[in-house]
Design a protein around this motif. Structure first.
Motif, PDB file in Angstrom:
ATOM      1  N   GLY A   1       8.714  -0.890   2.845  1.00  0.00           N
ATOM      2  CA  GLY A   1       9.752  -1.030   1.842  1.00  0.00           C
ATOM      3  C   GLY A   1       9.592  -0.031   0.723  1.00  0.00           C
ATOM      4  O   GLY A   1       8.656   0.768   0.701  1.00  0.00           O
ATOM      5  N   GLU A   2      10.526  -0.086  -0.222  1.00  0.00           N
ATOM      6  CA  GLU A   2      10.503   0.830  -1.352  1.00  0.00           C
ATOM      7  C   GLU A   2      10.010   0.096  -2.593  1.00  0.00           C
ATOM      8  O   GLU A   2      10.308  -1.088  -2.807  1.00  0.00           O
ATOM      9  CB  GLU A   2      11.898   1.406  -1.602  1.00  0.00           C
ATOM     10  N   VAL A   3       9.230   0.799  -3.414  1.00  0.00           N
ATOM     11  CA  VAL A   3       8.681   0.217  -4.626  1.00  0.00           C
ATOM     12  C   VAL A   3       9.783   0.110  -5.676  1.00  0.00           C
ATOM     13  O   VAL A   3      10.526   1.067  -5.917  1.00  0.00           O
ATOM     14  CB  VAL A   3       7.513   1.060  -5.164  1.00  0.00           C
TER      15      VAL A   3
ATOM     16  N   GLU B   1       0.848  -1.192   0.000  1.00  0.00           N
ATOM     17  CA  GLU B   1       0.000   0.000   0.000  1.00  0.00           C
ATOM     18  C   GLU B   1       0.883   1.241   0.000  1.00  0.00           C
ATOM     19  O   GLU B   1       1.749   1.398   0.857  1.00  0.00           O
ATOM     20  CB  GLU B   1      -0.889  -0.022   1.251  1.00  0.00           C
ATOM     21  N   ILE B   2       0.670   2.138  -0.969  1.00  0.00           N
ATOM     22  CA  ILE B   2       1.492   3.345  -1.059  1.00  0.00           C
ATOM     23  C   ILE B   2       0.810   4.551  -0.424  1.00  0.00           C
ATOM     24  O   ILE B   2       1.437   5.604  -0.272  1.00  0.00           O
ATOM     25  CB  ILE B   2       1.837   3.665  -2.521  1.00  0.00           C
ATOM     26  N   GLY B   3      -0.428   4.428  -0.042  1.00  0.00           N
ATOM     27  CA  GLY B   3      -1.103   5.547   0.600  1.00  0.00           C
ATOM     28  C   GLY B   3      -2.607   5.342   0.638  1.00  0.00           C
ATOM     29  O   GLY B   3      -3.140   4.421   0.010  1.00  0.00           O
ATOM     30  N   ARG B   4      -3.276   6.207   1.370  1.00  0.00           N
ATOM     31  CA  ARG B   4      -4.727   6.125   1.507  1.00  0.00           C
ATOM     32  C   ARG B   4      -5.330   7.518   1.441  1.00  0.00           C
ATOM     33  O   ARG B   4      -4.653   8.533   1.598  1.00  0.00           O
ATOM     34  CB  ARG B   4      -5.119   5.489   2.848  1.00  0.00           C
TER      35      ARG B   4
ATOM     36  N   ALA C   1       6.410   2.137   1.134  1.00  0.00           N
ATOM     37  CA  ALA C   1       5.114   1.466   1.018  1.00  0.00           C
ATOM     38  C   ALA C   1       4.926   0.527   2.203  1.00  0.00           C
ATOM     39  O   ALA C   1       5.894  -0.011   2.742  1.00  0.00           O
ATOM     40  CB  ALA C   1       5.042   0.674  -0.289  1.00  0.00           C
ATOM     41  N   ASP C   2       3.688   0.357   2.625  1.00  0.00           N
ATOM     42  CA  ASP C   2       3.375  -0.582   3.707  1.00  0.00           C
ATOM     43  C   ASP C   2       3.135  -1.969   3.119  1.00  0.00           C
ATOM     44  O   ASP C   2       2.511  -2.105   2.066  1.00  0.00           O
ATOM     45  CB  ASP C   2       2.110  -0.143   4.464  1.00  0.00           C
ATOM     46  N   VAL C   3       3.607  -2.989   3.804  1.00  0.00           N
ATOM     47  CA  VAL C   3       3.331  -4.369   3.427  1.00  0.00           C
ATOM     48  C   VAL C   3       2.419  -4.944   4.504  1.00  0.00           C
ATOM     49  O   VAL C   3       2.779  -4.963   5.691  1.00  0.00           O
ATOM     50  CB  VAL C   3       4.625  -5.201   3.319  1.00  0.00           C
TER      51      VAL C   3
END
Length: 237
Positions: free
Chosen positions: A210-212, A168-171, A198-200
């Protein structure tokens, strides 16, 4: 003489109240006790199993007003997607656990005398939906010393269980009106700056960041941080 509600009845009422708050409706809905005979025969019920302590079956049956509103939506939207937040809210009142995928079943198959049923409706209006819960108490046994498995043995039991990982990169939070007004070209502003990790998540629980990256033209996430067990992800808005 006034009777005191049982613990089971209080659990059902609390869950029904939480569901009523998130069922799509132009007017505030209230949950009132009903029976399975009050639910229209031939209806389709949305059912989700909650695995926790206690475990339960949660059921929502949408009334005509809800199904018509979903069908008229400019954005393709399934009734199950529209009512999933209500089931999630009801599940949270039961405590820690996992709410499984929503499935559709005939109402006659899931509702009976062993299920607590509530009608969700606004004052003076037709029922918007019906909510039902079947609570299954946790079975607790006291094992003997020889029956107690080691921690490693417990883990082996889970080795072949598949889990869904989500990056997930954001909400962001939007009203139903804003969602219905979405069109090609619309830009959604998320709650994170460019370059943020990003959230895992595993089953909705934050486990790493982590990073995309791009691997052979496929997106991936390079893990940079394992999240401590006491840190959890937020609720999807």
């Amino acid at each position: 003489m006034t009777q005191t509600p049982t613990t089971g009845a209080l659990v059902g009422q609390t869950a029904a109240d939480a569901a009523a708050a998130l069922v799509p409706s132009a007017l505030p809905l209230a949950a009132a006790a009903a029976t399975h005979r009050d639910v229209p025969a031939g209806s389709s019920a949305l059912v989700a199993s909650f695995v926790g302590s206690p475990s339960a079956e949660l059921v929502l049956v949408a009334g005509p007003a809800v199904t018509d509103a979903v069908a008229a939506s400019a954005v393709p939207l399934e009734v199950a997607d529209a009512l999933r937040p209500a089931l999630e809210a009801a599940a949270r009142t039961l405590g820690a656990g996992v709410l499984e995928t929503v499935r559709s079943e005939p109402v006659e198959r899931v509702l009976g005398d062993d299920v607590e049923v509530f009608v969700l409706q606004a004052e003076g209006a037709a029922p918007a939906a019906w909510f039902a819960v079947r609570v299954r108490g946790a079975k607790v046994a006291t094992p003997t010393t020889s029956q107690v498995p080691t921690p490693r043995a417990n883990l082996r039991m889970l080795y072949d269980v598949e889990m869904t990982l989500t990056a997930e990169i954001g909400r962001t939070r939007m009203s139903v009106r804003q969602v219905l007004d979405l069109a090609p070209g619309a830009v959604l502003e998320l709650d994170r700056t460019a370059g943020s990790p990003a959230d895992v998540l595993v089953n909705g629980r934050l486990v790493a960041r982590g990073e995309v990256v791009v691997v052979d033209e496929v997106y991936g996430v390079r893990v940079t941080e394992i999240v401590a067990g006491n840190e959890t992800g937020g609720t999807v808005g």
